[in-house]
Motif scaffolding. Structure first.
Motif, PDB file in Angstrom:
ATOM      1  N   MET A  44      34.912  40.644  40.053  1.00 27.45           N
ATOM      2  CA  MET A  44      34.293  40.228  41.315  1.00 27.45           C
ATOM      3  C   MET A  44      34.475  41.311  42.378  1.00 27.45           C
ATOM      4  O   MET A  44      33.587  41.567  43.189  1.00 27.45           O
ATOM      5  N   ILE A  45      35.638  41.948  42.352  1.00 28.49           N
ATOM      6  CA  ILE A  45      35.908  43.024  43.303  1.00 28.49           C
ATOM      7  C   ILE A  45      35.014  44.234  43.029  1.00 28.49           C
ATOM      8  O   ILE A  45      34.618  44.961  43.940  1.00 28.49           O
ATOM      9  N   ALA A  46      34.683  44.450  41.748  1.00 29.60           N
ATOM     10  CA  ALA A  46      33.937  45.650  41.353  1.00 29.60           C
ATOM     11  C   ALA A  46      32.424  45.499  41.468  1.00 29.60           C
ATOM     12  O   ALA A  46      31.691  46.454  41.173  1.00 29.60           O
ATOM     13  N   ILE A  47      31.945  44.337  41.875  1.00 34.02           N
ATOM     14  CA  ILE A  47      30.501  44.090  41.948  1.00 34.02           C
ATOM     15  C   ILE A  47      29.755  45.164  42.763  1.00 34.02           C
ATOM     16  O   ILE A  47      28.730  45.695  42.311  1.00 34.02           O
TER      17      ILE A  47
ATOM     18  N   GLY B  33      44.419  39.465  40.296  1.00 28.93           N
ATOM     19  CA  GLY B  33      43.203  40.109  39.815  1.00 28.93           C
ATOM     20  C   GLY B  33      42.516  40.995  40.848  1.00 28.93           C
ATOM     21  O   GLY B  33      42.195  42.158  40.554  1.00 28.93           O
ATOM     22  N   PRO B  34      42.263  40.479  42.068  1.00 30.70           N
ATOM     23  CA  PRO B  34      41.619  41.324  43.076  1.00 30.70           C
ATOM     24  C   PRO B  34      42.435  42.560  43.444  1.00 30.70           C
ATOM     25  O   PRO B  34      41.865  43.621  43.729  1.00 30.70           O
ATOM     26  N   VAL B  35      43.760  42.439  43.446  1.00 32.93           N
ATOM     27  CA  VAL B  35      44.611  43.583  43.781  1.00 32.93           C
ATOM     28  C   VAL B  35      44.471  44.672  42.719  1.00 32.93           C
ATOM     29  O   VAL B  35      44.238  45.852  43.022  1.00 32.93           O
ATOM     30  N   ILE B  36      44.610  44.280  41.441  1.00 34.38           N
ATOM     31  CA  ILE B  36      44.484  45.252  40.357  1.00 34.38           C
ATOM     32  C   ILE B  36      43.063  45.803  40.276  1.00 34.38           C
ATOM     33  O   ILE B  36      42.845  47.010  40.106  1.00 34.38           O
TER      34      ILE B  36
ATOM     35  N   LEU C  40      40.108  54.945  39.893  1.00 32.05           N
ATOM     36  CA  LEU C  40      39.469  55.503  38.700  1.00 32.05           C
ATOM     37  C   LEU C  40      37.972  55.198  38.727  1.00 32.05           C
ATOM     38  O   LEU C  40      37.201  55.895  39.361  1.00 32.05           O
ATOM     39  N   ASN C  41      37.591  54.133  38.041  1.00 33.40           N
ATOM     40  CA  ASN C  41      36.189  53.728  37.966  1.00 33.40           C
ATOM     41  C   ASN C  41      36.154  52.288  37.486  1.00 33.40           C
ATOM     42  O   ASN C  41      37.064  51.844  36.759  1.00 33.40           O
ATOM     43  N   TRP C  42      35.106  51.557  37.855  1.00 30.60           N
ATOM     44  CA  TRP C  42      35.036  50.143  37.467  1.00 30.60           C
ATOM     45  C   TRP C  42      35.045  49.943  35.952  1.00 30.60           C
ATOM     46  O   TRP C  42      35.494  48.905  35.466  1.00 30.60           O
ATOM     47  N   GLN C  43      34.574  50.919  35.169  1.00 25.88           N
ATOM     48  CA  GLN C  43      34.561  50.763  33.720  1.00 25.88           C
ATOM     49  C   GLN C  43      35.967  50.690  33.120  1.00 25.88           C
ATOM     50  O   GLN C  43      36.165  50.142  32.034  1.00 25.88           O
TER      51      GLN C  43
END
Length: 492
Positions: free
Chosen positions: A73-76, A192-195, A203-206
């Motif tokens: 959700m954070i990486a959207i 989850g949102p913190v990590i 780094l990158n969302w992947q």
């Protein structure tokens, strides 16, 4: 662009494929001999060391499973930028995951009444890892969506079986273990949102996919540490599973998108499923299950309770961003104390369930939720550190409501219906989360200049958040009243 026809293709082809493939793999991999009765064939005489190993394993994989949703959700926004996507297109990263997660939780619950948990977890974790590796190397957005759906098909086994393991292996300690499970889920939702923010930013969302793939190292330990079980009599109604999968998928699509033809399709397939369960010799869900009054009441109260909790969790990042002006990392840090508190308090929810009873724990949850929502309504617009303290009360209610309701269900149902009963419970919880988020999202689109809470310090854009929080408090009071009076004449 992912439109209606493509959505139907992915959902209606991938869901049945995952279900049927899982059944075939399980059927081939199960070397145990079927028992002649549908009852438990042996007692699980586990020593303390064996119990600790199983609990540690389940909490470890549950942490990855629950955390996986909030991380993405954070990486959207980053995913949208990578593929030049609109908000409606990128939302499939979450929507597709939720759909298979919800459907899969029901499927694995049903399978758990027949097949050994060790085999189901091996299959589920394998799906989860396969989806994670595919997502890490995904060259296109459609592959990312496919990877998320495969992840969800595996992650669903974890959340479904995490609530069945305590009932099957630790019947005398299920309250305590359910408390640990619920606190793990609450902690994962907060961490989850913190990590996710840290990894996606550094780094990158992947690389979020790569973190999830680490769960592969638990498979050998499940094969060694989980008790041996025999396959029980029974088979899965594939047609019934297919019908309910489509019905649930389109219902969640309607909840999240508010497109009228989704609900029409959902009603049609729910009707077909209802016809099926009354005319099949071996229905996917036996209709008598819903004649069980304690089970029915608990499912309904749990639905609205979890709906308000997920609604609160959905609102908090939005509020902290819009009202307090925090970025992703500081939003995660603001929510972190609440997650830590929930993780710590969860074990006490389990202890209280054993010592005081499941209903008392649910009552405590309603009191904490009401107080927490009222305080959030009152202090909306205050400094982030104040919100960080206030939200602790709401967060610690999460393990109480989950532990209490899950324990009630395990008591209310016979052993041969625990799996499907917990599956339906998880399905309703996940649907309530989607429903609560969608409704609150629509409410937040409006603005208000009048605060319903006379004690509120909210101003400007914070007023609507304050009003929604006070609405959640009132809904919790009504839900608590329903739960109390509905159970008043029942003996549990």
């Amino acid at each position: 662009m992912i439109g209606f026809s493509q959505a139907l293709y992915w959902i209606f082809s991938v869901v049945p494929f995952m279900v049927i493939s899982s059944l075939q793999i399980i059927e081939k991999g199960s070397e145990e001999v079927m028992t002649s009765t549908g009852q438990q064939s042996a007692e699980y005489n586990l020593n303390e060391s064996e119990k600790k190993k199983i609990i540690f394993l389940m909490c470890s994989v549950l942490l990855f499973s629950a955390m996986n949703g909030t991380m993405f959700m954070i990486a959207i926004p980053d995913i949208a930028n990578s593929f030049s996507l609109s908000p409606s297109q990128v939302s499939w990263v979450v929507t597709g995951y939720i759909i298979l997660y919800a459907v899969g939780a029901l499927m694995y619950g049903k399978l758990a009444d027949i097949y050994p948990l060790k085999i189901l977890l091996t299959v589920g974790i394998s799906f989860f890892v396969a989806g994670s590796l595919l997502g890490f190397f995904a060259p296109t957005y459609l592959i990312v969506i496919l990877a998320r759906m495969i992840q969800a098909a595996g992650a669903a086994s974890i959340v479904a079986l995490a609530f069945i393991v305590p009932t099957r292996y630790f019947p005398e300690e299920r309250g305590r273990v359910l408390g640990i499970v619920s606190s793990t889920m609450a902690f994962a939702s907060g961490i989850g949102p913190v990590i996710g923010g840290f990894v996606a930013g550094a780094l990158n969302w992947q690389f979020l996919f790569l973190i999830s793939a680490l769960i592969i190292f638990t498979i050998p330990f499940f094969r060694i540490w989980m008790p041996e079980e025999k396959k029980k009599e029974g088979k899965v109604d594939i047609l019934g599973a297919f019908l309910i999968a489509i019905a649930v998928a389109t219902l969640i699509l309607f909840i999240t998108a508010f497109v009228w033809w989704y609900i029409v399709i959902s009603i049609c397939f729910f009707s077909l499923f209802a016809w099926r369960i009354f005319h099949s010799d071996n229905p996917f869900i036996h209709p008598d299950l819903f004649k069980n009054a304690p089970y029915r009441i608990t499912i309904m109260a749990g639905f609205f309770g979890i709906m308000t909790m997920f609604g609160m969790m959905f609102m908090m990042p939005l509020m902290l961003s819009e009202v307090n002006g925090l970025n992703t990392l500081f939003i995660g840090l603001t929510l972190f104390p609440g997650a830590m508190a929930a993780a710590y308090v969860g074990k006490w929810a389990g202890v209280l369930t054993v010592n005081r009873g499941s209903k008392q724990v649910v009552y405590i949850a309603f009191v904490l939720m009401t107080l927490g929502f009222f305080l959030l309504s009152t202090f909306t617009g205050s400094s982030a550190w104040v919100i960080s303290i206030v939200i602790i009360i709401s967060y610690i209610a999460f393990p109480f409501i989950q532990t209490g309701t899950a324990s009630l269900i395990s008591i209310a149902l016979p052993s041969n219906e625990i799996g499907v009963g917990i599956g339906i419970y998880n399905l309703f919880n996940l649907m309530s989360g989607a429903f609560g988020s969608a409704i609150i999202g629509k409410m937040l689109d409006n603005q208000s200049s009048m605060a319903f809470n006379v004690f509120s310090v909210a101003q400007g854009s914070g007023i609507i958040y304050s009003n929604v929080f006070i609405g959640l408090a009132l809904l919790t009071i009504l839900n608590g009243g329903f739960f109390y009076f509905a159970f008043k004449k029942l003996v549990i």
